[in-house]
Scaffold this active site. Sequence first.
Site, mmCIF file in Angstrom:
data_model
loop_
_atom_site.group_PDB
_atom_site.id
_atom_site.type_symbol
_atom_site.label_atom_id
_atom_site.label_comp_id
_atom_site.label_asym_id
_atom_site.label_seq_id
_atom_site.Cartn_x
_atom_site.Cartn_y
_atom_site.Cartn_z
ATOM 1 N N SER A 93 0.844 -1.189 0.000
ATOM 2 C CA SER A 93 0.000 0.000 0.000
ATOM 3 C C SER A 93 0.872 1.229 0.000
ATOM 4 O O SER A 93 1.942 1.248 0.607
ATOM 5 C CB SER A 93 -0.898 0.000 1.247
ATOM 6 N N LYS A 94 0.417 2.283 -0.676
ATOM 7 C CA LYS A 94 1.194 3.523 -0.707
ATOM 8 C C LYS A 94 1.284 4.167 0.666
ATOM 9 O O LYS A 94 2.096 5.053 0.885
ATOM 10 C CB LYS A 94 0.586 4.504 -1.714
ATOM 11 N N ARG A 95 0.457 3.722 1.595
ATOM 12 C CA ARG A 95 0.544 4.249 2.958
ATOM 13 C C ARG A 95 1.722 3.659 3.716
ATOM 14 O O ARG A 95 2.110 4.163 4.753
ATOM 15 C CB ARG A 95 -0.765 3.976 3.721
ATOM 16 N N ASN A 97 4.499 1.801 1.683
ATOM 17 C CA ASN A 97 5.625 1.769 0.755
ATOM 18 C C ASN A 97 5.283 2.573 -0.483
ATOM 19 O O ASN A 97 4.116 2.652 -0.858
ATOM 20 C CB ASN A 97 5.947 0.321 0.343
ATOM 21 N N ARG A 315 6.922 10.441 5.080
ATOM 22 C CA ARG A 315 6.709 9.198 5.818
ATOM 23 C C ARG A 315 7.968 8.819 6.600
ATOM 24 O O ARG A 315 7.885 8.318 7.726
ATOM 25 C CB ARG A 315 6.333 8.077 4.848
#
Length: 323
Positions: A93-95, A97, A315
């Site tokens: 998931s872009k959340r 990676n 992030r």
Amino acid sequence: QGVCVLHDLLRGRIEIDWRTVDMQVLVKADGLPTYHLANVVDDHLMEITHVIRGEEWISSAPKHQLLYEYFGWQMPALCHMPLLRNPDKSKLSKRKNPTGILYYQRMGFLPEALLNYLGLMAWSMPASSPDSAPDEKFSLQEMVEHFDLQRVSLGGPVFDIKKLSWLNGRWLRENLTDEQFAERVQQWALNRDYLMPIVPLVKSRVSILSELGPLTCFFLSGELAIRAEDLVDPKVPLEILRKSLAELLEDIEEVTEWRKEAIGELFKTLSAKCQIKLRDFLRPFYVAITGSPTSTPLFDSMEILGRDLCRARLRRAQELLRP
């Protein structure tokens, strides 16, 4: 009543209790079809013979099978591929990676290496001999020649950036001459299209050209060498900074056009909400994005870097500040 039986090219016989299949609206009140009806009709009209998709669609297969039966049509063969996973086995998931293709371009991965690595996900090249292991480095043409769905593994492939970096290194060393290497570097970041937007930001800040290196190195970098203490600022309480980073990572997904004006509005809204002057509020974010508390204008810099790389750097800052 009873059980729906599906046949999958990788998984064989799949049984799903009809009681677990919810009712489905096929046509909305305005007359427009919903996805499942449109999908089945579209595939039939295009004479699709094989549907290869992610395993999260297995639960929808009974609805599609029913629709094919109701229409009296032949259902395509189904093949549900395993989902890519993070190293902790969670769904990619872009959340967690970077999943945007532009992130990997901005980081300097070769398209050949990324394609090669994606080809390794749940599949392997046949070994050249019984006594040798299959080579993990191969071209698209080699993959086309040897690919076989029956060699796909259902073990949940892990997308590991360290492994991708190793493979990318092999492509750089083994496939590029020195001249080709220089050309790729130029195409990657030392090209006019990328450099020209940076020039107005730095020209007024330098007296000699050798000052450009330290001032612009973050434009040519991937992960920045920052520490948690670099992000801490007495004018932005730590808990507020943590919450602001979390909110910002959510809000940047809603920005339709990645432009400095829209980026600036996000920060202005957050600083007002936190009741901190914008200039003071921005300092930790300067560090997160550029690696320094003072640099080229933040919003302009973020526009040039692109959403994917900015998301990754924010992030990273969030991870450094976790309690």
